[in-house]
Design an enzyme around this catalytic site. Sequence first.
Site, PDB file in Angstrom:
ATOM      1  N   ARG A  56       2.414   1.534 -14.332  1.00 39.10           N
ATOM      2  CA  ARG A  56       1.302   2.393 -14.756  1.00 39.10           C
ATOM      3  C   ARG A  56       1.212   3.619 -13.853  1.00 39.10           C
ATOM      4  NH1 ARG A  56      -3.188   1.244 -12.625  1.00 39.10           N
ATOM      5  NH2 ARG A  56      -3.098  -0.989 -13.052  1.00 39.10           N
ATOM      6  N   TYR A 108      -8.668  21.113 -33.440  1.00 40.38           N
ATOM      7  CA  TYR A 108      -8.246  19.780 -33.838  1.00 40.38           C
ATOM      8  C   TYR A 108      -9.487  18.888 -33.918  1.00 40.38           C
ATOM      9  CZ  TYR A 108      -5.885  15.314 -33.757  1.00 40.38           C
ATOM     10  OH  TYR A 108      -5.463  14.058 -34.061  1.00 40.38           O
ATOM     11  N   ASP A 180      -4.814  24.260 -25.485  1.00 40.02           N
ATOM     12  CA  ASP A 180      -4.050  23.269 -26.245  1.00 40.02           C
ATOM     13  C   ASP A 180      -2.872  24.018 -26.864  1.00 40.02           C
ATOM     14  OD1 ASP A 180      -3.015  21.575 -28.223  1.00 40.02           O
ATOM     15  OD2 ASP A 180      -4.944  20.594 -28.548  1.00 40.02           O
ATOM     16  N   LYS A 205       3.705  15.887 -31.838  1.00 43.46           N
ATOM     17  CA  LYS A 205       4.004  16.916 -32.832  1.00 43.46           C
ATOM     18  C   LYS A 205       5.396  17.525 -32.569  1.00 43.46           C
ATOM     19  CE  LYS A 205      -0.101  15.641 -33.891  1.00 43.46           C
ATOM     20  NZ  LYS A 205      -1.304  16.310 -33.441  1.00 43.46           N
TER      21      LYS A 205
HETATM   22  C1  LIG Z   1      -2.497  15.946 -32.826  1.00 41.48           C
HETATM   23  C2  LIG Z   1      -3.221  16.890 -31.965  1.00 41.48           C
HETATM   24  C3  LIG Z   1      -3.959  16.429 -30.868  1.00 41.48           C
HETATM   25  C4  LIG Z   1      -4.114  14.951 -30.548  1.00 41.48           C
HETATM   26  O1  LIG Z   1      -2.923  14.370 -30.199  1.00 41.48           O
HETATM   27  P1  LIG Z   1      -2.534  12.810 -30.508  1.00 41.48           P
HETATM   28  O2  LIG Z   1      -1.166  12.718 -29.984  1.00 41.48           O
HETATM   29  O3  LIG Z   1      -2.660  12.614 -31.982  1.00 41.48           O
HETATM   30  O4  LIG Z   1      -3.527  11.982 -29.772  1.00 41.48           O
HETATM   31  C5  LIG Z   1      -4.585  17.383 -30.086  1.00 41.48           C
HETATM   32  N1  LIG Z   1      -4.520  18.685 -30.357  1.00 41.48           N
HETATM   33  C6  LIG Z   1      -3.828  19.162 -31.405  1.00 41.48           C
HETATM   34  C7  LIG Z   1      -3.779  20.637 -31.673  1.00 41.48           C
HETATM   35  C8  LIG Z   1      -3.163  18.288 -32.249  1.00 41.48           C
HETATM   36  O5  LIG Z   1      -2.495  18.754 -33.306  1.00 41.48           O
END
Ligand SMILES: *Cc1c(COP(=O)(O)O)cnc(C)c1O
Length: 391
Positions: A56, A108, A180, A205
């Site tokens: 961890r 998001y 982000d 993504k």
């Molecule tokens: C998918 C996404 C998240 C969250 O990520 P997860 O891997 O699904 O927890 C945060 N910000 C954006 C812009 C996203 O597309």
Amino acid sequence: MTSQAGPAGGPGFETRAIHAGQPPDQATGAVIPAVSLATTFAQEAPGKHLGFDYARSGNPTRASLETCLAALEGAAHGLAFSSGMAAEDTLLHCLSPGDHVIIPDDAYGGTFRLIDKVWGPLGISHTPVRLTDLDSVRAAWRPDTRLVWTETPSNPMLLIVDIEALADLTHQMGGRLVVDNTFATPYLQQPLALGADVVVHSMTKYLGGHSDVTGGFLATDDSELAEKLAFHQNAVGGVPGPMDCYLVLRGIKTLAVRMDRHCSNAVAVAEMLSAHPAVARVMYPGLDSHPGHEIAARQMRAFGGMVSFIHAGGEPPALEVARSTELFTLAESLGAVESLIEHPHRMTHTSVVGSALEVDPGLIRLSVGIESVDDLLADLARALDSATYLS
Ligand SMILES: *Cc1c(COP(=O)(O)O)cnc(C)c1O
């Protein structure tokens, strides 16, 4: 930002993507990092070990990934998590009850839900602001404001925020800027170089890129903050498993070539949609008509693989289009090689219905994949032509 060169004449982006943090294995010569499954590591004497004691707290495969992704973001420190939300949650743990966060009015849905529904009751307040308007940011600022959270391009409206200008304002006001960078990826945009304090990723993504792994990432140059984040990463424990780290490392190797194709396919899709009579409005930062086009051209290498549009007939034909494409699979998520279509109001953004972040029910969001572009255009045209609507 078009240079492929690395920091201070170091290796270029593609080279770092393939080699940073993953030299050939010294014991075996293996050219890719081992998926290191051990949960515990032998110690020579109590507290004396080779850098790892418990999985961890740290794991060799995760260390490779963290080094590689930090190198791509040009960051001094990088931390990997089991999901984008786990990364975001860990970052928010660095706030204290009574702190205030300025969030985007387009974001998001899960980020909004986390800040509103999880951290709100724990004493973190927030104000949604249209971050393309710096005067609104100034107006929303409070003495207890600590963070400005932004996405650019934003989800699902693909708004473009001027990272450098927002970072300057945030720092003048005494706060920190979080970007982000999931939609852009470090290949297209490097927020830390533009003044941001922390970069957040959903590795699920584009970084993973193949719809087969969930993960999150934080990058920062601030050593004090990085130490706090590492403390919380270990204390809270939202860490990725070694196989997940390996899959993201593999995905990243082709990030640059995938992104080039995502971008060129998305330009073609945006242009085709702009010319279609059933489409009221196309949101794509690569279009001259996009209000953030010039800023995007300045702070991004290219304009990304996400395209959103509003159907001229509103929700019923929008739903019909989303149902009737064949190559574009109707599904949530984004950023993988295959093209996806979704209806934000009923799918990814249900958690913002009734809030300032609510989206148009006629909106469709596309994650344009890297299939043959003619096939993608034909699929969309067929779906748009067959969906009935009254203009
Ligand atoms: C998918 C996404 C998240 C969250 O990520 P997860 O891997 O699904 O927890 C945060 N910000 C954006 C812009 C996203 O597309």
